[in-house]
Write a protein that holds these residues in place. Structure first.
Motif, PDB file in Angstrom:
ATOM      1  N   GLY A  90     -19.749  10.709  33.339  1.00  0.00           N
ATOM      2  CA  GLY A  90     -21.139  11.168  33.268  1.00  0.00           C
ATOM      3  C   GLY A  90     -21.409  12.179  34.357  1.00  0.00           C
ATOM      4  O   GLY A  90     -20.578  12.425  35.230  1.00  0.00           O
ATOM      5  N   GLY A  91     -22.581  12.798  34.267  1.00  0.00           N
ATOM      6  CA  GLY A  91     -22.984  13.721  35.321  1.00  0.00           C
ATOM      7  C   GLY A  91     -22.226  15.023  35.304  1.00  0.00           C
ATOM      8  O   GLY A  91     -22.188  15.737  36.312  1.00  0.00           O
ATOM      9  N   LEU A  92     -21.609  15.381  34.173  1.00  0.00           N
ATOM     10  CA  LEU A  92     -20.881  16.656  34.120  1.00  0.00           C
ATOM     11  C   LEU A  92     -21.876  17.806  34.082  1.00  0.00           C
ATOM     12  O   LEU A  92     -22.884  17.759  33.371  1.00  0.00           O
ATOM     13  N   GLY A  93     -21.573  18.869  34.836  1.00  0.00           N
ATOM     14  CA  GLY A  93     -22.434  20.056  34.840  1.00  0.00           C
ATOM     15  C   GLY A  93     -23.867  19.724  35.193  1.00  0.00           C
ATOM     16  O   GLY A  93     -24.804  20.334  34.679  1.00  0.00           O
ATOM     17  N   GLY A  94     -24.060  18.753  36.080  1.00  0.00           N
ATOM     18  CA  GLY A  94     -25.398  18.409  36.551  1.00  0.00           C
ATOM     19  C   GLY A  94     -26.168  17.495  35.625  1.00  0.00           C
ATOM     20  O   GLY A  94     -27.327  17.164  35.897  1.00  0.00           O
ATOM     21  N   ARG A  95     -25.546  17.062  34.529  1.00  0.00           N
ATOM     22  CA  ARG A  95     -26.244  16.143  33.626  1.00  0.00           C
ATOM     23  C   ARG A  95     -26.660  14.888  34.399  1.00  0.00           C
ATOM     24  O   ARG A  95     -25.866  14.305  35.130  1.00  0.00           O
ATOM     25  N   ASP A  96     -27.894  14.505  34.219  1.00  0.00           N
ATOM     26  CA  ASP A  96     -28.420  13.360  34.969  1.00  0.00           C
ATOM     27  C   ASP A  96     -27.776  12.056  34.474  1.00  0.00           C
ATOM     28  O   ASP A  96     -27.289  11.977  33.340  1.00  0.00           O
ATOM     29  N   ILE A  97     -27.754  11.069  35.358  1.00  0.00           N
ATOM     30  CA  ILE A  97     -27.430   9.697  34.943  1.00  0.00           C
ATOM     31  C   ILE A  97     -28.660   8.863  35.291  1.00  0.00           C
ATOM     32  O   ILE A  97     -28.803   8.410  36.431  1.00  0.00           O
ATOM     33  N   PRO A  98     -29.582   8.702  34.336  1.00  0.00           N
ATOM     34  CA  PRO A  98     -30.848   8.024  34.631  1.00  0.00           C
ATOM     35  C   PRO A  98     -30.634   6.523  34.790  1.00  0.00           C
ATOM     36  O   PRO A  98     -29.597   5.986  34.399  1.00  0.00           O
ATOM     37  N   PRO A  99     -31.639   5.826  35.362  1.00  0.00           N
ATOM     38  CA  PRO A  99     -31.487   4.389  35.637  1.00  0.00           C
ATOM     39  C   PRO A  99     -31.101   3.589  34.396  1.00  0.00           C
ATOM     40  O   PRO A  99     -30.243   2.699  34.487  1.00  0.00           O
ATOM     41  N   GLU A 100     -31.700   3.917  33.237  1.00  0.00           N
ATOM     42  CA  GLU A 100     -31.395   3.134  32.022  1.00  0.00           C
ATOM     43  C   GLU A 100     -29.903   3.157  31.710  1.00  0.00           C
ATOM     44  O   GLU A 100     -29.336   2.167  31.246  1.00  0.00           O
ATOM     45  N   GLU A 101     -29.273   4.326  31.949  1.00  0.00           N
ATOM     46  CA  GLU A 101     -27.833   4.410  31.661  1.00  0.00           C
ATOM     47  C   GLU A 101     -27.044   3.535  32.624  1.00  0.00           C
ATOM     48  O   GLU A 101     -26.052   2.911  32.247  1.00  0.00           O
ATOM     49  N   LEU A 102     -27.494   3.504  33.882  1.00  0.00           N
ATOM     50  CA  LEU A 102     -26.790   2.670  34.859  1.00  0.00           C
ATOM     51  C   LEU A 102     -26.959   1.187  34.505  1.00  0.00           C
ATOM     52  O   LEU A 102     -26.012   0.402  34.633  1.00  0.00           O
ATOM     53  N   PHE A 103     -28.160   0.822  34.012  1.00  0.00           N
ATOM     54  CA  PHE A 103     -28.355  -0.575  33.579  1.00  0.00           C
ATOM     55  C   PHE A 103     -27.433  -0.875  32.397  1.00  0.00           C
ATOM     56  O   PHE A 103     -26.827  -1.942  32.319  1.00  0.00           O
ATOM     57  N   GLU A 104     -27.351   0.070  31.471  1.00  0.00           N
ATOM     58  CA  GLU A 104     -26.507  -0.104  30.283  1.00  0.00           C
ATOM     59  C   GLU A 104     -25.023  -0.219  30.691  1.00  0.00           C
ATOM     60  O   GLU A 104     -24.283  -1.031  30.160  1.00  0.00           O
ATOM     61  N   ILE A 105     -24.631   0.599  31.659  1.00  0.00           N
ATOM     62  CA  ILE A 105     -23.248   0.547  32.158  1.00  0.00           C
ATOM     63  C   ILE A 105     -22.963  -0.850  32.721  1.00  0.00           C
ATOM     64  O   ILE A 105     -21.913  -1.445  32.430  1.00  0.00           O
ATOM     65  N   ALA A 106     -23.916  -1.371  33.493  1.00  0.00           N
ATOM     66  CA  ALA A 106     -23.725  -2.709  34.067  1.00  0.00           C
ATOM     67  C   ALA A 106     -23.626  -3.751  32.946  1.00  0.00           C
ATOM     68  O   ALA A 106     -22.765  -4.648  32.978  1.00  0.00           O
ATOM     69  N   ARG A 107     -24.483  -3.593  31.925  1.00  0.00           N
ATOM     70  CA  ARG A 107     -24.494  -4.560  30.827  1.00  0.00           C
ATOM     71  C   ARG A 107     -23.188  -4.523  30.039  1.00  0.00           C
ATOM     72  O   ARG A 107     -22.565  -5.564  29.780  1.00  0.00           O
ATOM     73  N   VAL A 108     -22.755  -3.303  29.702  1.00  0.00           N
ATOM     74  CA  VAL A 108     -21.500  -3.139  28.951  1.00  0.00           C
ATOM     75  C   VAL A 108     -20.327  -3.713  29.744  1.00  0.00           C
ATOM     76  O   VAL A 108     -19.437  -4.369  29.195  1.00  0.00           O
ATOM     77  N   THR A 109     -20.351  -3.491  31.042  1.00  0.00           N
ATOM     78  CA  THR A 109     -19.246  -3.961  31.885  1.00  0.00           C
ATOM     79  C   THR A 109     -19.249  -5.490  31.981  1.00  0.00           C
ATOM     80  O   THR A 109     -18.192  -6.130  31.912  1.00  0.00           O
ATOM     81  N   GLU A 110     -20.441  -6.058  32.122  1.00  0.00           N
ATOM     82  CA  GLU A 110     -20.537  -7.518  32.160  1.00  0.00           C
ATOM     83  C   GLU A 110     -20.026  -8.124  30.851  1.00  0.00           C
ATOM     84  O   GLU A 110     -19.285  -9.112  30.848  1.00  0.00           O
ATOM     85  N   ALA A 111     -20.411  -7.488  29.738  1.00  0.00           N
ATOM     86  CA  ALA A 111     -19.994  -7.992  28.426  1.00  0.00           C
ATOM     87  C   ALA A 111     -18.481  -7.900  28.257  1.00  0.00           C
ATOM     88  O   ALA A 111     -17.831  -8.803  27.724  1.00  0.00           O
ATOM     89  N   ALA A 112     -17.919  -6.780  28.760  1.00  0.00           N
ATOM     90  CA  ALA A 112     -16.463  -6.599  28.667  1.00  0.00           C
ATOM     91  C   ALA A 112     -15.751  -7.678  29.478  1.00  0.00           C
ATOM     92  O   ALA A 112     -14.732  -8.234  29.046  1.00  0.00           O
ATOM     93  N   ALA A 113     -16.312  -7.973  30.656  1.00  0.00           N
ATOM     94  CA  ALA A 113     -15.717  -9.008  31.504  1.00  0.00           C
ATOM     95  C   ALA A 113     -15.794 -10.362  30.792  1.00  0.00           C
ATOM     96  O   ALA A 113     -14.856 -11.168  30.850  1.00  0.00           O
ATOM     97  N   GLU A 114     -16.902 -10.595  30.119  1.00  0.00           N
ATOM     98  CA  GLU A 114     -17.103 -11.844  29.378  1.00  0.00           C
ATOM     99  C   GLU A 114     -16.019 -12.009  28.321  1.00  0.00           C
ATOM    100  O   GLU A 114     -15.416 -13.072  28.179  1.00  0.00           O
ATOM    101  N   ARG A 115     -15.751 -10.904  27.600  1.00  0.00           N
ATOM    102  CA  ARG A 115     -14.745 -10.937  26.537  1.00  0.00           C
ATOM    103  C   ARG A 115     -13.332 -10.863  27.104  1.00  0.00           C
ATOM    104  O   ARG A 115     -12.363 -11.149  26.402  1.00  0.00           O
ATOM    105  N   GLY A 116     -13.231 -10.349  28.341  1.00  0.00           N
ATOM    106  CA  GLY A 116     -11.902 -10.146  28.935  1.00  0.00           C
ATOM    107  C   GLY A 116     -11.163  -8.982  28.305  1.00  0.00           C
ATOM    108  O   GLY A 116      -9.943  -8.938  28.296  1.00  0.00           O
TER     109      GLY A 116
END
Lengths: 307, 414
Positions: free
Chosen positions: B353-379
């Motif tokens: 993310g953030g290529l060429g100045g593209r923003d990474i807004p808070p919602e995306e960071l929350f989503e990243i945390a959620r996706v990562t937690e889910a991946a950890a859950e599934r292993g």
């Protein structure tokens, strides 16, 4: 330079002590090394050579060097920028009192034609434009000789090279690097050749006496790239001058002066015939049009000088 | 000490000024140009005793910088993006010369398409050059890192050039409160440059950077660079501790935020990590055990420090502001290499993310945390994800429609 101004009135005045070491990996009969030997005799060890990629990069191979002074290999494109950084740093150190003036060095670029006529031209132009106090030595063997003599911006018309092997040879014309330098109004510019030591010595003497950007452009007969017997290097160098192919001249105080004008120019063929790269102009049959074009080019040049 | 509002560019220039650099070879490029303009102004006004020379390219600029450092003066320069890449040959070359000097890179995305806004592909292209790299997330950090970089570069155990990186626009043109240390305090931290006898002098001829024949000598000198870069890890810790003692500001090789009890850790470099830091606070408010790890050193890579913070966590979300096409994120592979085969290594999810100045807004960071937690859950390690929203895609489709209309209006090429 008039005879009164020079300490080199005859060949007897040339330096008898030679400073550049022998046993280098340059080819036998290297016309570039022939010129460098003579230049280095005057330049001496209080010098820093910034080298651009080329044949002479192999002069200093760890842990040996033929130089008594200092050396820094840079890259192909930016040796003049290396000279800028070194000169500026020396000036800063002297101005700050951190370097005694007697520890100061002459800053010198040593480059082949591949860099000087092409990749390094932008850096060279920048250094001249900034008035950098440096000596710029070109050994011009008229091709990318270190990689096997592919044609470069310095290759003359019709020469056979590793990338213009067949037919009429190289279709382009040799770039006029001397004129490019002169257009920058440098402190000094000269063409030289190792086969004319007195002319060369006077020009080195002149260049070393002037501050600012200074060119010594040496035509460097190259047995390997031009295809001739190494013992003929001096003879071919003299022929280059006597036939008018390589005009010896210098630029100073806004004027171009020819330093050795052949009274009666020998036929251009005398020069061309000595080299395998031009053999196709004469064998298996004579290429009159190509030879005529060569003669016309040389004749036109000297007509413009002599009028 | 004075506390003023400074842009990241001004902070970089102050760093060079306080380091009492002797020589600044320069070449303008957006968004770095303000740095050399500030230095030129100070030098012209007599406020700074240095020489600035504008070269005709970054390739020449880096050559001049290396040659000047090899002659024994303290050198500073700055560039960005295309400029860094134009000089790339010389980055490798002068690192091989083992000359200490500092280059500030103001990150900007690389062509094509040409852009002015930031990401880290430029500075990461220099990753293997032999330059050490310090990545900054704030303007104070930029000033401090320039000073740290000189101490690190000039240390006899290191003697390598250092890149200090800051993000274009987000830091280069953003004002933040910055403490400008007193010159005397900096002088105590950073004594005058000692070339340790490696400098060009008439009385002591020296050949540098000569050719070698064969892989033996070549490998020896390259390994020397590797050993010096490895030394830089411990040397950096020493210097950062000294700096913290003198100035009360801590700049560790790896900055950990809320990591101790975290189950999921976001990993980012540069100024966008401040967005992740804010997101961590929000996630913590919601009771989610999330932390942030921000490597400040990329070279040498502080692998042991990363392991210390990360082994035993459930999962990492590595957010790369760069793209290695055909692979993914560079930082993700760096971390994977640091963690591979270690007991307690967490699952590693990679995001671009953030290529060429593209923003990474808070919602995306929350989503990243959620996706990562889910991946950890599934292993299950998910494939690298390229951050892009439906709204962005709609906007792009509009641009494509306009481009198509313009093309059709002109008719077919003759």
């Amino acid at each position: 330079m008039s005879e009164q101004e020079t300490r080199y009135r005859s060949t007897r005045d040339l330096p008898s002590l030679h400073l550049l070491g022998t046993g280098t990996p340059m080819c036998a009969g290297c016309g570039g090394l022939e010129a460098l030997h003579q230049i280095y005799d005057q330049l001496g060890e209080r010098s820093l050579i910034l080298n651009a990629a080329g044949c002479m990069t192999l002069l200093a191979v760890y842990p040996y060097t033929p130089f008594r002074g200092s050396w820094l290999y840079t890259a192909m494109a930016s040796a003049p920028a290396g000279a800028q950084g070194a000169r500026d740093a020396l000036d800063i150190l002297v101005a700050q009192g951190r370097l005694p003036p007697e520890e100061d060095l002459r800053v010198v670029v040593l480059t082949g034609d591949g860099s000087a006529y092409g990749m390094g031209l932008s850096a060279t132009s920048g250094a001249i434009e900034r008035g950098l106090d440096f000596l710029y030595i070109v050994y011009d063997n008229e091709g990318y000789a270190n990689t096997g003599q592919q044609y470069s911006g310095a290759t003359p018309h019709a020469a056979l090279t590793a990338t213009s092997r067949l037919g009429a040879g190289f279709p382009g014309e040799k770039k006029d690097l001397f004129a490019i330098w002169v257009a920058h109004r440098p402190a000094y510019a000269a063409t030289v050749i190792g086969a004319e030591p007195l002319d060369l010595a006077r020009k080195v003497e002149q260049a070393l006496a002037i501050r600012g950007p200074k060119l010594l452009l040496a035509l460097a007969p190259c047995p390997t790239g031009w295809d001739f017997d190494p013992q003929r290097t001096v003879e071919i160098g003299r022929l280059a001058v006597q036939t008018g192919v390589w005009p010896l001249k210098e630029y100073r105080d806004g004027q171009v002066v020819h330093t050795k004008v052949p009274r009666e120019r020998k036929p251009v063929e005398d020069y061309l015939r000595t080299q395998g790269r031009f053999r196709h102009l004469f064998e298996p049959e004579r290429q009159d049009a190509l030879i005529a074009a060569w003669k016309a080019r040389v004749g036109t040049y000297w007509a413009s000088v002599e009028t | 000490m004075r506390r003023v509002l400074l842009t990241g560019n001004a902070a970089a220039a102050w760093g060079a000024r306080l380091a009492r650099v002797d020589y600044v070879p320069a070449f303008p490029i957006t968004p770095q140009t303000e740095i050399i303009e500030a230095l030129a102004r100070w030098i012209d006004a007599g406020e700074m005793a240095a020489r600035l020379v504008t070269l005709e390219s970054e390739h020449s600029m880096i050559t001049a910088a290396g040659a000047a450092a090899a002659t024994g003066v303290r050198v500073f320069s700055a560039t960005s993006s295309q400029g860094l890449l134009y000089g790339m040959e010389m980055l490798y070359t002068v690192a091989g010369w083992r000359v200490p000097w500092v280059l500030v890179n103001v990150s900007r995305g690389l062509s094509a398409p040409i852009t002015l806004e930031p990401d880290h592909n430029d500075v990461l292209a220099a990753r293997d050059s032999g330059f050490l790299q310090i990545h900054c997330a704030g303007c104070q950090e930029v000033l401090d890192s320039v000073l740290l970089a000189y101490r690190l570069a000039e240390d006899a155990r290191v003697r390598l050039p250092v890149i200090v990186n800051l993000d274009g626009f987000y830091l280069s043109f953003t004002r933040e409160p910055v403490s400008i240390p007193e010159p005397a305090e900096v002088d105590a931290l950073l004594p005058p440059f000692d070339p340790q006898g490696l400098a060009f002098r008439a009385g002591a001829p020296l050949s540098q950077a000569v050719a070698v024949l064969g892989g033996g000598p070549y490998s020896y000198f390259r390994y020397q660079v590797q050993l010096a870069a490895q030394n830089a890890l411990a040397v950096y810790d020493e210097i950062a501790a000294d700096f913290a003692e003198r100035f009360g500001r801590s700049h560790p090789a790896v900055e950990a935020y809320q990591c101790d009890d975290a189950e999921v850790v976001l990993v980012m470099m540069g100024s966008f990590a401040t967005k992740a830091r804010a997101a961590v606070d929000r996630l913590r408010d919601a009771g989610r055990p999330v932390g942030l790890l921000r490597p400040r050193l990329l070279r040498p890579f502080p692998a042991a420090a990363c392991r210390r913070h990360l082994l035993g966590k459930r999962a990492l979300a590595v957010i790369d502001q760069n793209l290695s096409p055909g692979q993914g994120g560079v930082l993700a592979t760096e971390l994977a290499a640091a963690l591979y085969g270690r007991p307690g290594a967490p699952l590693l999810a990679s995001f671009i993310g953030g290529l060429g100045g593209r923003d990474i807004p808070p919602e995306e960071l929350f989503e990243i945390a959620r996706v990562t937690e889910a991946a950890a859950e599934r292993g299950e390690t998910p494939p690298p994800r390229l951050l892009y929203t439906e709204a962005e895609l709609r906007e792009l489709r509009k641009l494509q429609t306009i481009a198509a209309v313009e093309r059709d209006r002109r008719g077919p090429a003759p």
